[in-house]
Design a protein around this motif. Structure first.
Motif, mmCIF file in Angstrom:
data_model
loop_
_atom_site.group_PDB
_atom_site.id
_atom_site.type_symbol
_atom_site.label_atom_id
_atom_site.label_comp_id
_atom_site.label_asym_id
_atom_site.label_seq_id
_atom_site.Cartn_x
_atom_site.Cartn_y
_atom_site.Cartn_z
ATOM 1 N N ALA A 33 0.836 -1.172 -0.036
ATOM 2 C CA ALA A 33 0.089 -0.084 0.111
ATOM 3 C C ALA A 33 0.895 1.226 0.141
ATOM 4 N N LYS A 35 -0.373 4.327 -0.899
ATOM 5 C CA LYS A 35 -1.294 5.501 -1.212
ATOM 6 C C LYS A 35 -0.488 6.513 -0.276
ATOM 7 N N TYR A 39 2.818 6.653 2.331
ATOM 8 C CA TYR A 39 2.942 7.374 3.743
ATOM 9 C C TYR A 39 3.768 8.130 3.919
ATOM 10 N N TRP A 81 -8.214 1.618 -5.238
ATOM 11 C CA TRP A 81 -9.459 0.980 -4.442
ATOM 12 C C TRP A 81 -10.505 2.090 -4.150
ATOM 13 N N ARG A 133 -17.534 1.038 5.343
ATOM 14 C CA ARG A 133 -16.866 2.182 4.789
ATOM 15 C C ARG A 133 -16.872 1.849 3.438
ATOM 16 N N TRP A 163 -12.407 -8.849 -2.525
ATOM 17 C CA TRP A 163 -11.548 -8.312 -1.219
ATOM 18 C C TRP A 163 -12.450 -7.709 -0.203
ATOM 19 N N HIS A 165 -11.993 -5.403 4.070
ATOM 20 C CA HIS A 165 -10.621 -4.549 4.692
ATOM 21 C C HIS A 165 -11.337 -4.923 6.241
ATOM 22 N N ASN A 207 -4.517 -6.378 6.027
ATOM 23 C CA ASN A 207 -3.681 -5.179 6.148
ATOM 24 C C ASN A 207 -2.348 -5.772 7.089
ATOM 25 N N SER A 208 -1.639 -4.559 7.526
ATOM 26 C CA SER A 208 -0.594 -5.031 8.199
ATOM 27 C C SER A 208 -0.661 -5.952 9.525
ATOM 28 N N ARG A 223 -2.223 -7.104 1.904
ATOM 29 C CA ARG A 223 -1.858 -5.734 1.559
ATOM 30 C C ARG A 223 -1.384 -4.892 2.691
ATOM 31 N N PRO A 224 -0.142 -5.142 3.190
ATOM 32 C CA PRO A 224 0.333 -4.230 4.209
ATOM 33 C C PRO A 224 0.715 -2.747 3.783
ATOM 34 N N GLY A 225 0.468 -1.685 4.767
ATOM 35 C CA GLY A 225 1.075 -0.450 4.492
ATOM 36 C C GLY A 225 2.155 -0.150 5.470
ATOM 37 N N ILE A 226 1.348 0.307 6.675
ATOM 38 C CA ILE A 226 2.438 0.954 7.759
ATOM 39 C C ILE A 226 3.555 0.227 8.124
ATOM 40 N N HIS A 357 0.656 6.498 11.407
ATOM 41 C CA HIS A 357 0.314 6.734 10.209
ATOM 42 C C HIS A 357 0.038 8.101 9.952
#
Ligand SMILES: *Cc1c(COP(=O)(O)O)cnc(C)c1O
Length: 385
Positions: A33, A35, A39, A81, A133, A163, A165, A207-208, A223-226, A357
């Motif tokens: 991720a 976006k 980050y 997304w 959401r 998918w 979340h 996610n993470s 789908r990890p981000g942080i 974040h």
């Protein structure tokens, strides 16, 4: 340092974190991720590091972020997304960006873009499994599947992902975690029955936080981000071996002696209780140093931690050095991995009552990102750098 402040981004740390997450993912693919300017770490250089370390895909919220990756030379598959009316869908399809759809209205817009461009839109259908959401409520899921399948039969779209979340994956044991997984299994079952879940269709949920704590939620892709940026998705459980990638530094500006009783910065929230030395740090709330950090957050200056003294202003804040020496031009470290005694992003987040974040994504466009341990020689540079 050519600028008064900079955010140093350790790309080797990002690669380390991605490799570690890939290991945690078992055999699942990894979609990084990236976006919000990765980050805050700088979109293209961070994305390149993520791909170099083993991610096979990238995810962005908005189409324009994905287009920025393409403009920067990134060729990996990208999913956007968060599609709202008026997004540049034609450009997205021309640039081979995969799109998420949560209702038939948006599906119609994607269909129109596919017909205009003559491209088959690669679709990830999002189910709302309990976050309320994005995503299709399960009651509307069958209708979305049917609509997408009809377009797929015409070759207008191709369903490539299913998918959802998590709302509370960072709160281990939260009852919604199991409820959402149950709802996701139901959504997958309906998709299978409808013929929308062929073996090439990627199922993704984690996610993470889920990647590091919920092996059963990995499915085909995580789908990890942080966590890729080295910040713990569940700080109460430790750092999971992650390495923070960003170090925010500034050069001290004016350093001066002031008498006891000096009111410092707007509203005189801080008043010196003795003769002392004040140092000016040229970063302010316009750069993402929240005004709320006034009197709460610490920085490392002259080898010691100092609280922000008085109001954070738009472009600057003050620190009280006591009788310690500091010269204009000396480096002040706001946060980093913590190895040199500087505060961590986690400490900033804790002191400000927020999550990491928010701290890193708010670092503003005036602060150049400077890359360390860059491996790729791509010409793509961060727009905001
Ligand atoms: C931001 C985001 C992620 C990554 O979340 P982290 O908590 O940073 O790991 C994954 N999926 C979606 C849909 C997101 O919006």
């Amino acid at each position: 340092m050519a600028t008064p402040a900079q955010a140093r981004v350790d790309l080797a740390a990002i690669r380390h974190n991605v490799a570690l997450l890939k290991e945690r993912a078992g055999g699942a693919e990894l979609m990084g991720a990236v976006k919000a300017d990765a980050y805050g770490h700088g979109l293209v250089p961070a994305a390149e590091a993520v791909i170099e370390a083993g991610a096979s895909r990238l995810g962005t919220a908005f189409v324009r972020e994905a287009l920025e990756l393409r403009a920067g030379g990134v060729t990996a598959p990208i999913l956007s997304w968060l599609i709202t009316p008026g997004e540049p869908l034609d450009e997205a399809l021309d640039a081979d960006i995969e799109l998420s759809a949560s209702d038939t209205g948006l599906l119609g817009e994607i269909e129109a873009a596919a017909r205009r461009t003559g491209r088959t839109a690669r679709l990830h259908l999002e189910a709302d499994t309990g976050m309320s959401r994005g995503g299709s409520p399960l009651a509307a899921w069958q209708g979305l599947l049917d609509g997408a399948l009809k377009l797929q039969a015409e070759g207008v779209v191709e369903i490539v992902g299913l998918w959802s979340h998590f709302a509370c994956a960072d709160i281990p044991g939260h009852p919604s975690i199991e409820q959402q997984q149950e709802a996701y299994r139901t959504a997958l079952k309906l998709a299978e029955r409808a013929g929308a879940a062929g073996s090439h269709v990627i199922r993704h949920l984690a996610n993470s936080a889920a990647t590091v704590t919920l092996p059963e939620a990995r499915y085909d892709l995580v789908r990890p981000g942080i966590a890729m940026y080295g910040l713990s998705p569940i700080p109460e459980l430790g750092d999971f071996g992650l390495r923070p990638a960003m170090t925010l530094v500034a050069q001290a500006g004016l350093v001066k002696r002031v008498p006891e009783g000096s009111g410092v910065s707007y509203a005189h929230l801080y008043v010196t209780d003795r003769e002392t030395t004040l140092g000016l740090v040229p970063l302010g709330y316009a750069d993402g140093i929240l005004r709320h950090a006034t009197g709460r957050a610490e920085v490392l200056a002259g080898g010691r931690r100092r609280l922000i003294a008085g109001r954070v202003c738009m472009d600057q804040f003050m620190i009280d050095l006591g009788d310690d020496a500091l010269s204009a031009g000396d480096e002040v470290v706001l946060f980093g991995p913590g190895d040199g005694g500087e505060p961590t992003v986690q400490e900033w987040a804790d002191n400000l009552g927020t999550i990491t974040h928010e701290i890193v994504t708010r670092i503003g466009s005036r602060v150049p990102r400077v890359y360390e341990h860059r491996r790729s020689q791509s010409t793509g540079t961060s727009r905001r750098a």
